[in-house]
Design a protein around this motif. Structure first.
Motif, PDB file in Angstrom:
ATOM      1  N   UNK A  15      10.568   1.804  -1.499  1.00 28.00           N
ATOM      2  CA  UNK A  15      10.314   1.026  -2.671  1.00 28.00           C
ATOM      3  C   UNK A  15      11.678   0.444  -3.165  1.00 28.00           C
ATOM      4  N   UNK A  16      12.671   1.266  -3.313  1.00 25.92           N
ATOM      5  CA  UNK A  16      14.149   0.855  -3.645  1.00 25.92           C
ATOM      6  C   UNK A  16      14.622  -0.190  -2.656  1.00 25.92           C
ATOM      7  N   UNK A  48       0.828  -1.382   0.060  1.00 30.00           N
ATOM      8  CA  UNK A  48       0.139   0.035  -0.090  1.00 30.00           C
ATOM      9  C   UNK A  48       0.893   1.210   0.016  1.00 30.00           C
ATOM     10  N   UNK A  49       2.111   1.257   0.683  1.00 27.75           N
ATOM     11  CA  UNK A  49       2.836   2.489   0.766  1.00 27.75           C
ATOM     12  C   UNK A  49       3.478   2.689  -0.543  1.00 27.75           C
ATOM     13  N   UNK A  50       3.198   2.105  -1.656  1.00 30.77           N
ATOM     14  CA  UNK A  50       3.710   2.302  -3.201  1.00 30.77           C
ATOM     15  C   UNK A  50       2.671   2.999  -3.668  1.00 30.77           C
ATOM     16  N   UNK A  51       1.658   3.375  -3.191  1.00 30.85           N
ATOM     17  CA  UNK A  51       0.469   4.345  -3.740  1.00 30.85           C
ATOM     18  C   UNK A  51       1.092   5.696  -3.912  1.00 30.85           C
TER      19      UNK A  51
END
Length: 60
Positions: A45-46, A8-11
């Motif tokens: 993300x990385x 979800x934190x990649x939204x």
């Protein structure tokens, strides 16, 4: 192997709401907060991608 769903934190980070006549300091603070959140998500993300890549390389 099936990859997991994206966390979800990649939204995307929503742009801040800035109204006409708003104090420029408030607008800048909101923009800075959104940018900080977005950069944090990019860093996470990385790191997540690095973990996934290491997992695939280790599975060979």
């Amino acid at each position: 192997m099936v990859l997991p769903a994206a966390p979800d934190w990649l939204a995307p980070v929503a742009p801040p709401k800035i109204a006409a006549g708003m104090d420029a300091r408030v607008a800048l603070a909101r923009t800075y907060t959104a940018l900080t959140l977005a950069n944090g998500r990019l860093e996470q993300g990385r790191a997540w991608y690095g973990d996934m890549k290491a997992g695939y390389e280790g599975a060979r």
